[in-house]
Design an enzyme around this catalytic site. Structure first.
Site, PDB file in Angstrom:
ATOM      1  N   GLY A  47      -1.596  -0.140 -12.064  1.00  0.00           N
ATOM      2  CA  GLY A  47      -2.202   0.509 -10.790  1.00  0.00           C
ATOM      3  C   GLY A  47      -2.682  -0.707  -9.776  1.00  0.00           C
ATOM      4  N   GLN A  48      -2.105  -1.985 -10.521  1.00  0.00           N
ATOM      5  CA  GLN A  48      -1.680  -3.108  -9.963  1.00  0.00           C
ATOM      6  C   GLN A  48      -1.150  -2.583  -8.553  1.00  0.00           C
ATOM      7  OE1 GLN A  48      -0.342  -2.612 -11.902  1.00  0.00           O
ATOM      8  NE2 GLN A  48       0.607  -4.171 -13.044  1.00  0.00           N
ATOM      9  N   GLY A  49       0.069  -2.105  -9.183  1.00  0.00           N
ATOM     10  CA  GLY A  49       0.893  -1.908  -7.528  1.00  0.00           C
ATOM     11  C   GLY A  49       2.108  -2.866  -8.369  1.00  0.00           C
ATOM     12  N   ALA A  87      -1.275 -10.690 -19.433  1.00  0.00           N
ATOM     13  CA  ALA A  87      -0.679 -12.337 -18.936  1.00  0.00           C
ATOM     14  C   ALA A  87      -0.280 -12.489 -17.811  1.00  0.00           C
ATOM     15  CB  ALA A  87       0.040 -12.794 -20.209  1.00  0.00           C
ATOM     16  N   SER A  88      -0.762 -12.010 -16.698  1.00  0.00           N
ATOM     17  CA  SER A  88      -0.169 -11.844 -15.471  1.00  0.00           C
ATOM     18  C   SER A  88       0.902 -12.352 -15.421  1.00  0.00           C
ATOM     19  CB  SER A  88      -1.294 -13.232 -14.826  1.00  0.00           C
ATOM     20  OG  SER A  88      -3.035 -12.952 -15.249  1.00  0.00           O
ATOM     21  N   ALA A 287       5.011 -17.704  -5.822  1.00  0.00           N
ATOM     22  CA  ALA A 287       4.173 -16.296  -5.587  1.00  0.00           C
ATOM     23  C   ALA A 287       3.431 -16.381  -7.749  1.00  0.00           C
ATOM     24  CB  ALA A 287       4.667 -15.389  -6.137  1.00  0.00           C
ATOM     25  N   LYS A 288       2.548 -16.499  -7.472  1.00  0.00           N
ATOM     26  CA  LYS A 288       1.588 -16.977  -8.829  1.00  0.00           C
ATOM     27  C   LYS A 288       1.072 -15.398  -8.759  1.00  0.00           C
ATOM     28  CE  LYS A 288       0.058 -21.864  -7.512  1.00  0.00           C
ATOM     29  NZ  LYS A 288      -1.159 -22.692  -7.231  1.00  0.00           N
ATOM     30  N   GLY A 289       0.545 -15.609  -9.857  1.00  0.00           N
ATOM     31  CA  GLY A 289      -0.426 -14.001 -10.692  1.00  0.00           C
ATOM     32  C   GLY A 289      -1.341 -14.164 -10.532  1.00  0.00           C
ATOM     33  N   GLU A 292      -5.169 -10.784 -13.972  1.00  0.00           N
ATOM     34  CA  GLU A 292      -6.443 -10.813 -14.672  1.00  0.00           C
ATOM     35  C   GLU A 292      -7.717 -11.871 -13.853  1.00  0.00           C
ATOM     36  OE1 GLU A 292      -4.686 -11.307 -18.953  1.00  0.00           O
ATOM     37  OE2 GLU A 292      -3.857 -12.326 -17.807  1.00  0.00           O
TER      38      GLU A 292
END
Lengths: 336, 161, 447
Positions: A47-49, A87-88, A287-289, A292
């Protein structure tokens, strides 16, 4: 008895990728003869995309329209290995794998186009709208679809690419803890205002304001979605959520959403945020994560705000009305 | 076990459905009629994922004994899809990013439709009240509230125009 | 400072699944239509700690609609597993179905497979198990005492890290010497409780025999290959015989990585030659699925009058519950994250992964780090109160800068905490003194 207001803040960092690495993800990219590109992998969209973000990354690296990139994921018979969605790591790990695969596919695409246009592939550019043309001469062009067709029917080539991202495992030294644990760090700082009813122990969160730094954003609307959803989850963690209200006792475990208390929409304040962009060299387009970390600064900010409002020192979560009333009783007793 | 045959009008079609004595409307809609927009989030009446309209009223399919719906008109999101009244709500949810995982979304849409039918210009508090039985674990609700506000504005703007 | 010349990265394009979400047409695992499906419900331990003397499934097997009842005796090979064995986590401590003991209230013992969900649910309580109850322990520090009931098969209630270490540890500088030289010692204890992921879609899967020796598992697992490999090892099939299908999940938050439903559903599909669905009820999700762990964290800091933190000693107990699952990894991640986003020259961390007779805990959004950030950020406010240094300035003074050596001996890069704090201050209308407003992650001027 009164309603007391307080402010609290908290600042956090969050590592991108599995702790110590060793968590590879692969991606394959190929052009169909329909004008579409397909990204094939085995990562999971919660759902995060993920499907959206990886399509954006692929479209950027290929130089083709977003709408023409399909993400085919979730079937181990067709998708290469992914360590998993946690873990992002997915924007970073799968994103890097997609960039690598897309660049390889783009190279073939431009070579095919060059042969069709009888020019040098190094002189070709993509316009991101479905065409490939000679740099400085937009009229010398071929559509991506025509190039894909020519690759298959004329030149006998596959417009495809393979990608993998692996940060090699860095074991933790058992004595000192020395290790290379992560690829990069994202950052957040949250400021929360609360109002606490000293008669009932009820906490109203009045505002949540956060700054985030997550490298290059891939999709700002989805980033904001994570930040708002995480602020709400953080409120819940801070104020009411637990399966063991009298931990360590195992009694009173909830069976349903009546017993497991999450904040309602009515309790949700407006969430303001600013997002800084400090691209990281390790990430896809920097990009980073973020997935979480979004509850991590709101939780301590809420508790710090409650302590600030009441002049007490609560150190456990969730800070239920019972916890607040006991803290106020203790404060009154020690003052007496 | 005794089986009873129910007469339902589901999404505009008359249907005869054989059911056992303990069957819920949720089982009838999802398992027998394959209306998979009716989600099973808890089967306890606690999350709103299975929201449907029974004779136009918002109901939870999981708490509704199938027999209680005998002779009723039942509408799921499948039945509302693409209708003039739901499209602006769907559009507003899309534009406001009012879903992430999407599991609660069909229930939210049906509950929103029920709200806007009876109250075309709801206040923010009325929206929150109307959706209070529909849980979402992803969005923090703000985009959903905004989506309903925008949908109400779009629909009432259309009506007044 | 965003990258220039990006065409689509950095743009708010529509979420891909939104169009189908709002029409109820997104396909989750249980929306795949599979004919002749059986349903599985679990008989679970009513006790937090007990010996199993006898398992009798006769009565349950006779119930209407029941096709079979599986116990540990039906396991084709190994009876226990641990999900991270592939990266060296050991031992394989968790029974797929309990055999000699149960170690938490809710532990699976017998799987009842029936023609309908209702039939399976009705028959599961008919399984008869004779237990001998054992003393149980629920608190992490109680569990580490010599007289505590032993939870684990290896006789110690903590995870053994390499070289016989009882904790995942960090040793950097000399905390004791720094404490002696510090102006203030600031100590506190922080506690979090178990938290449920509560995704709207509960954990579940359908395992389907394909008739050619292969099995397709439709699942909402967050990690398809991870689950595939573990399932193959448990059911005794080559991984090549399994196909896992998913990828569109109704919320996860870390709750769908435990591989609790796929192996047993696949085993039931092998035994019955029918598709088998094993889906957690909401009550299962609340009581049986893993939670975010409870953490107890002791922080002791040495601090100078000007707010500089010169030493930080952390002792953490993660409550893993009864089995390892992903917890030993989470404890290491917690230790590696310390001392938080601050540069502290002397750091000591002992992070214990402790076993109790509670439901096993596991990963959740911010695994190992959320608890650490929680403790540290409450501790920072306490330091501010003790030293009289403003909480914003305290964090900026100590914030890590690029090039700083971290406690795990990796030089910091990509640091942006200073800028993030400054941006939050501006957003919240919090005025910072000029020298603090001018600070940067690239140097330590003013800090």
């Amino acid at each position: 008895m009164a309603k007391l207001r307080g402010t609290g803040m908290a600042a956090v960092n969050y590592p991108t990728g599995m702790h110590l690495g060793g968590d590879p993800t692969q991606a394959l990219v190929h052009a169909t003869t329909t004008g579409n590109f397909v990204v094939t992998l085995s990562s999971v969209d919660l759902g995060q995309g993920l499907k959206t973000v990886l399509a954006q990354i692929a479209a950027e690296a290929l130089g083709v329209p977003f709408e023409t990139v399909l993400v085919d994921t979730g079937d181990t018979d067709t998708g290469p290995h992914c360590t998993g969605t946690f873990a992002s790591r997915t924007t970073h790990r799968a994103g890097n794998a997609v960039v690598m695969a897309a660049r390889e596919a783009r190279k073939v695409l431009l070579e095919v186009a060059a042969e069709e246009l009888e020019v040098n592939a190094d002189d070709l550019v993509t316009d991101g709208e479905g065409s490939i043309h000679l740099a400085g001469a937009p009229e010398m062009k071929i559509s991506v679809t025509d190039a894909a067709l020519a690759a298959h029917f004329v030149q006998g080539k596959t417009v495809s690419g393979r990608g993998v991202y692996l940060k090699p495992m860095s074991p933790m030294d058992p004595e000192t803890g020395e290790c290379d644990p992560d690829s990069t760090h994202a950052h957040a700082c949250t400021v929360v205002e609360v109002e606490v009813d000293t008669e009932t122990g009820a906490v109203a969160v009045l505002s949540i304001k956060s700054a985030y730094e997550i490298g290059q954003q891939v999709n700002p609307a989805l980033v904001r979605g994570q930040i708002v959803g995480g602020a709400w989850m953080g409120m819940g963690h801070a104020l009411s959520e637990t399966t063991a209200p009298y931990y360590p006792a195992i009694d009173h475990a909830p069976r349903d959403f009546l017993g497991y208390v999450m904040p309602g929409a009515a309790e949700m304040p407006e969430v303001e945020c600013v997002v800084l962009e400090h691209p990281t060299e390790t990430g896809p387009f920097g990009a980073k994560g973020i997935g979480e970390m979004v509850a991590n600064s709101p939780i301590p900010a809420v508790v710090n705000a409650i302590n600030n409002a009441l002049g007490v020192r609560i150190t456990e979560i969730p800070v239920t009305p019972e916890v607040i009333l006991r803290a106020l009783d203790e404060k009154a007793a020690s003052a007496a | 076990m005794t089986t009873k045959v129910l007469r339902l009008n589901v999404n505009g079609e008359d249907t005869l459905v054989p059911v056992g004595p303990m069957a819920t409307l949720q089982e009838v809609l999802r398992d027998k009629l394959e209306l998979t927009s009716v989600k099973v989030g808890c089967a306890q009446g606690g999350c709103g994922s299975c929201s449907v309209l029974i004779d136009g009223e918002l109901r939870l399919a999981c708490l509704t004994p199938a027999e209680a719906a005998d002779g009723c008109t039942v509408t799921t999101l499948e039945g509302l899809n693409e209708s003039n009244s739901i499209v602006p709500i769907q559009q507003s949810f899309i534009e406001n990013y009012a879903a992430q995982c999407g599991f609660c979304t069909p229930g939210m849409l049906v509950a929103t439709k029920a709200l806007l039918e009876r109250n075309p210009k709801p206040s923010r508090d009325e929206i929150i009240e109307a959706l209070s039985g529909n849980l979402c674990r992803c969005t923090g609700y703000l985009p959903i509230i905004k989506a309903v506000e925008d949908a109400a504005a779009a629909l009432s703007g259309k009506q007044s125009a | 400072m965003a990258l220039k010349d990006l065409k689509i990265v950095g743009k708010s394009v529509r979420l891909r699944d939104l169009d189908t979400h709002v029409r109820g047409q997104t396909t989750y695992y249980e929306d795949v239509r599979i004919p002749r499906m059986l349903h599985l419900k679990m008989y679970r331990s009513p006790h937090p700690h007990a010996k199993i003397l006898k398992i009798d499934t006769t009565e349950a097997a006779k119930q209407p609609g029941v096709v079979c009842v599986l116990t540990h005796e039906d396991m084709p090979g190994k009876k226990t597993f641990t999900p991270l064995a592939a990266i060296g986590v050991a031992p394989e401590d968790e029974p797929i179905l309990a055999f000699d003991k149960v170690r938490w209230k809710g532990e699976p013992i017998a799987a009842v497979v029936a023609e309908s969900e209702a039939a399976a649910k009705a028959a599961a309580p008919k399984v008869k198990v004779t237990f001998e109850e054992l003393p149980a322990v629920f608190d992490v520090e109680e569990a580490l005492k010599a007289e505590a009931p032993i939870v684990t098969p290896w006789g110690k209630n903590y995870y053994q890290y390499p070289d016989d270490h009882a904790a995942s540890q960090i040793r950097y500088g000399d905390v004791e010497r720094a404490f002696a030289e510090a102006d203030h010692i600031v100590e506190d204890k922080y506690q979090t409780k178990p938290i449920e992921h509560a995704p709207l879609e509960t954990t579940g899967c359908v395992a389907k025999p394909e008739g050619n020796g292969r099995y397709t598992v439709y699942t909402n697992i967050q990690a398809l290959y991870f689950a595939l490999d573990n399932t193959a090892a448990i059911v005794g099939l080559s991984p090549a015989k399994l196909r896992f299908v998913g990828g569109t999940v109704g919320g996860g938050f870390g709750g769908k990585v435990d591989i609790q439903v796929e192996p047993i559903a696949t085993l039931a599909a092998i035994k019955t030659k029918r598709p088998v669905k094993y889906k957690y009820s909401r009550e299962d999700e609340m009581r049986v699925s893993s939670t975010r762990a409870a953490w107890r964290i002791y922080v002791k800091d040495g601090v100078m009058n000007d707010g500089r933190i010169v030493a930080r000693k952390i002792t953490t107990y993660q409550d893993a519950g009864a089995y390892i699952r992903l917890s030993s990894y989470g404890t290491m991640k917690h230790a590696g994250h310390m001392p938080g986003p601050y540069t502290i020259p002397n750091v000591s961390v002992d992070a214990y992964c402790v076993f109790t007779n509670r439901p096993p805990s596991s990963a959740m959004r911010g695994f190992g780090v959320m608890s650490g950030s929680y403790a540290i950020e409450l501790q920072m406010d306490k330091i501010a109160a003790v030293t009289g240094v403003d909480p914003w300035q305290l964090r900026l003074i100590n914030a890590y800068r690029n090039g700083d050596m971290k406690a795990h001996r990796k030089a910091a890069d990509d640091a942006a905490l200073v800028e993030t704090i400054q941006a939050a201050a501006q957003l919240a209308g919090q005025a910072l003194p000029a020298d603090f407003a001018a600070m940067s992650s690239d140097d330590r001027k003013g800090g």
